[in-house]
Enzyme design. Structure first.
Site, PDB file in Angstrom:
ATOM      1  CG  ASP A 100      -1.965  -1.117   1.145  1.00 29.60           C
ATOM      2  OD1 ASP A 100      -1.865  -1.886   0.143  1.00 29.60           O
ATOM      3  OD2 ASP A 100      -2.815  -1.049   2.070  1.00 29.60           O
ATOM      4  CG  ASP A 151     -13.137  -2.748  -1.121  1.00 29.27           C
ATOM      5  OD1 ASP A 151     -12.855  -3.987  -1.148  1.00 29.27           O
ATOM      6  OD2 ASP A 151     -12.656  -1.849  -1.614  1.00 29.27           O
TER       7      ASP A 151
END
Length: 244
Positions: free
Chosen positions: A8, A129
């Site tokens: 990330d 998500d």
């Protein structure tokens, strides 16, 4: 089942956020390229890279990092801030093997369909998500009215084959993935679902692989906190698949 180590990116650094909260950040490396090399050495064939700055609409140079990592012998699944066909095309041209579409998939599903037709279903994935059972957008900061099952079926009808499922409350928490919900989602939508968010143990990975409907698992915090090694995760994925 493919195991994806997560990288990330925020401000050019490798970070992890707890529950996607930009104010609950831990920095694990200031050199993403070295991190990618580490996972390659440990046996990774794929990486899952997220441009967090893009997801939060912040200016960044993370596509330059993508280009450098793409020079390694790795396939890259890349997401975060891809909000147009031009963004998708640019990420693929920079070296992404597959892109992950989140906000744009909810706001402009016809664009996802166009992307699948233009680039092929293998190169496009959508992010399912969810927070409290509802799909989230804009770096998980906003919530829609769609359930993952509803949204997944809509995307499948538009030609999508690959999808990520993250239970946002579990992401970066080291409390385990929502294994049963992930498996159910794969069975109910027919999508090749990739588990994300909280994946921590070899037992979880083996169970996901054993289901035969989960196509992959993304591991982030558990690797960076040394709760599991990449080698152990790869062995668990193979054992689960072999036991099916």
């Amino acid at each position: 089942m493919i195991v994806y180590p997560a990288i990330d990116l925020r401000g050019g650094q490798v970070v992890r956020l707890k529950e996607g909260d930009p104010d609950r950040q831990t920095v694990f490396s200031t050199n993403p390229l070295n991190t990618a090399r580490r996972w390659l050495t440990d046996g990774a064939e794929w990486l899952h890279m997220v441009n967090l700055d893009g997801a939060f609409d912040e200016t960044n140079d993370n596509l330059d990092i993508l280009s450098k990592v793409a020079e390694l012998d790795l396939k890259i699944q890349f997401g975060g801030g891809l909000r147009s066909m031009d963004d998708i095309k640019n990420a693929l041209e920079r070296g992404a093997t597959r892109v992950v579409l989140g906000t744009i998939a909810v706001k402009s599903p016809e664009t996802v369909e166009e992307a699948v037709k233009t680039f092929g279903a293998e190169r496009i994935a959508v992010a399912l998500d969810a927070r409290d059972g509802k799909i989230t957008t804009h770096g998980w900061q906003q919530k829609s009215d769609l359930t993952p099952q509803e949204f997944g079926r809509q995307m499948a009808a538009r030609g999508v084959e690959h999808a990520l499922f993250t239970d946002v409350h579990r992401d970066g928490s080291l409390i385990g993935a929502n294994v049963d919900a992930t498996i159910t989602l794969g069975r109910e939508t027919g999508l090749k679902v990739i588990a994300s968010g909280g994946v921590t143990t070899a037992q979880e990975i083996a169970k996901l692989a054993h289901s035969r409907v989960v196509a992959g698992a993304i591991i982030g915090m558990a690797l960076y906190e040394n709760r599991i090694t990449l080698g152990e995760a790869l062995l668990a994925a193979k054992a689960g698949s072999d036991a099916s």
